[in-house]
Scaffold this motif. Structure first.
Motif, PDB file in Angstrom:
ATOM      1  N   LYS A   1      -1.297  -5.732   7.288  1.00 12.13           N
ATOM      2  CA  LYS A   1      -2.656  -5.358   7.711  1.00 12.13           C
ATOM      3  C   LYS A   1      -3.671  -6.283   7.097  1.00 12.13           C
ATOM      4  O   LYS A   1      -3.497  -6.852   6.097  1.00 12.13           O
ATOM      5  CB  LYS A   1      -2.965  -3.920   7.285  1.00 12.13           C
ATOM      6  CG  LYS A   1      -1.923  -2.945   7.755  1.00 12.13           C
ATOM      7  CD  LYS A   1      -2.218  -1.489   7.543  1.00 12.13           C
ATOM      8  CE  LYS A   1      -2.750  -1.107   6.225  1.00 12.13           C
ATOM      9  NZ  LYS A   1      -3.027   0.285   6.059  1.00 12.13           N
TER      10      LYS A   1
ATOM     11  N   ARG B   1      -1.047  -4.936   2.671  1.00 11.60           N
ATOM     12  CA  ARG B   1      -2.370  -5.521   2.940  1.00 11.60           C
ATOM     13  C   ARG B   1      -2.291  -7.001   2.571  1.00 11.60           C
ATOM     14  O   ARG B   1      -1.785  -7.362   1.519  1.00 11.60           O
ATOM     15  CB  ARG B   1      -3.445  -4.825   2.117  1.00 11.60           C
ATOM     16  CG  ARG B   1      -4.763  -5.508   2.211  1.00 11.60           C
ATOM     17  CD  ARG B   1      -5.960  -4.768   2.681  1.00 11.60           C
ATOM     18  NE  ARG B   1      -5.887  -3.394   3.057  1.00 11.60           N
ATOM     19  CZ  ARG B   1      -6.148  -2.954   4.295  1.00 11.60           C
ATOM     20  NH1 ARG B   1      -6.438  -3.810   5.247  1.00 11.60           N
ATOM     21  NH2 ARG B   1      -6.120  -1.686   4.568  1.00 11.60           N
TER      22      ARG B   1
ATOM     23  N   GLU C   1       0.806  -1.215   0.000  1.00 10.14           N
ATOM     24  CA  GLU C   1       0.000   0.000   0.000  1.00 10.14           C
ATOM     25  C   GLU C   1       0.842   1.269   0.000  1.00 10.14           C
ATOM     26  O   GLU C   1       0.547   2.198  -0.732  1.00 10.14           O
ATOM     27  CB  GLU C   1      -0.942   0.007   1.203  1.00 10.14           C
ATOM     28  CG  GLU C   1      -1.999  -1.056   1.108  1.00 10.14           C
ATOM     29  CD  GLU C   1      -3.014  -0.963   2.227  1.00 10.14           C
ATOM     30  OE1 GLU C   1      -2.677  -0.484   3.326  1.00 10.14           O
ATOM     31  OE2 GLU C   1      -4.156  -1.375   1.978  1.00 10.14           O
TER      32      GLU C   1
ATOM     33  N   TYR D   1       3.977  -0.812   4.319  1.00 12.00           N
ATOM     34  CA  TYR D   1       2.635  -1.232   4.728  1.00 12.00           C
ATOM     35  C   TYR D   1       2.070  -2.153   3.649  1.00 12.00           C
ATOM     36  O   TYR D   1       1.983  -1.763   2.484  1.00 12.00           O
ATOM     37  CB  TYR D   1       1.723  -0.019   4.919  1.00 12.00           C
ATOM     38  CG  TYR D   1       2.157   0.844   6.079  1.00 12.00           C
ATOM     39  CD1 TYR D   1       1.621   0.646   7.344  1.00 12.00           C
ATOM     40  CD2 TYR D   1       3.115   1.836   5.907  1.00 12.00           C
ATOM     41  CE1 TYR D   1       2.022   1.434   8.421  1.00 12.00           C
ATOM     42  CE2 TYR D   1       3.520   2.628   6.974  1.00 12.00           C
ATOM     43  CZ  TYR D   1       2.977   2.420   8.222  1.00 12.00           C
ATOM     44  OH  TYR D   1       3.383   3.201   9.278  1.00 12.00           O
TER      45      TYR D   1
ATOM     46  N   VAL E   1       4.597  -3.627   8.122  1.00  6.98           N
ATOM     47  CA  VAL E   1       3.340  -3.740   8.850  1.00  6.98           C
ATOM     48  C   VAL E   1       2.372  -4.479   7.941  1.00  6.98           C
ATOM     49  O   VAL E   1       2.011  -3.996   6.862  1.00  6.98           O
ATOM     50  CB  VAL E   1       2.769  -2.355   9.225  1.00  6.98           C
ATOM     51  CG1 VAL E   1       1.393  -2.487   9.837  1.00  6.98           C
ATOM     52  CG2 VAL E   1       3.719  -1.633  10.162  1.00  6.98           C
TER      53      VAL E   1
END
Length: 97
Positions: A97, A61, A51, A59, A95
């Motif tokens: 998500k 997904r 993302e 980041y 990260v």
């Protein structure tokens, strides 16, 4: 009559645009996003979507919680391979998500 060039995809010229406008940091971040698919492989690339990349944090997904958990275990290895592919330490963390 003036000869025009054929249109090109933005992704093909983005590095050139960054260089022209002196945006080396943005160019390096874009490169980090582009190598994701090569680093993680086809299977993981299919179930993930990068993302953004902000201040050293990537980041990503993930389509389902099982894969998110698995990738969390592989995070250190993926960060190392991303930085190795990029040629310098840019990705500090991921990260999922």
């Amino acid at each position: 009559m003036k000869k025009t060039r054929s249109p090109r995809k933005f992704n093909d010229i983005v590095d050139e645009v960054y260089s022209i406008y002196g945006m080396k940091g943005a160019q390096e971040e874009h490169h980090a996003l582009k190598v994701w698919h090569n680093v993680v492989g086809e299977t993981i690339a299919r179930i993930t979507k990068v993302e953004k990349f902000v201040k050293g944090i990537l980041y990503v997904r993930v389509l389902n919680p099982s894969w998110r958990n698995e990738l969390s275990f592989r995070k250190k290895n993926i960060v190392g391979r991303l930085n190795e592919t990029i040629g310098k330490v840019m990705v500090k963390d991921i990260v999922f998500k």
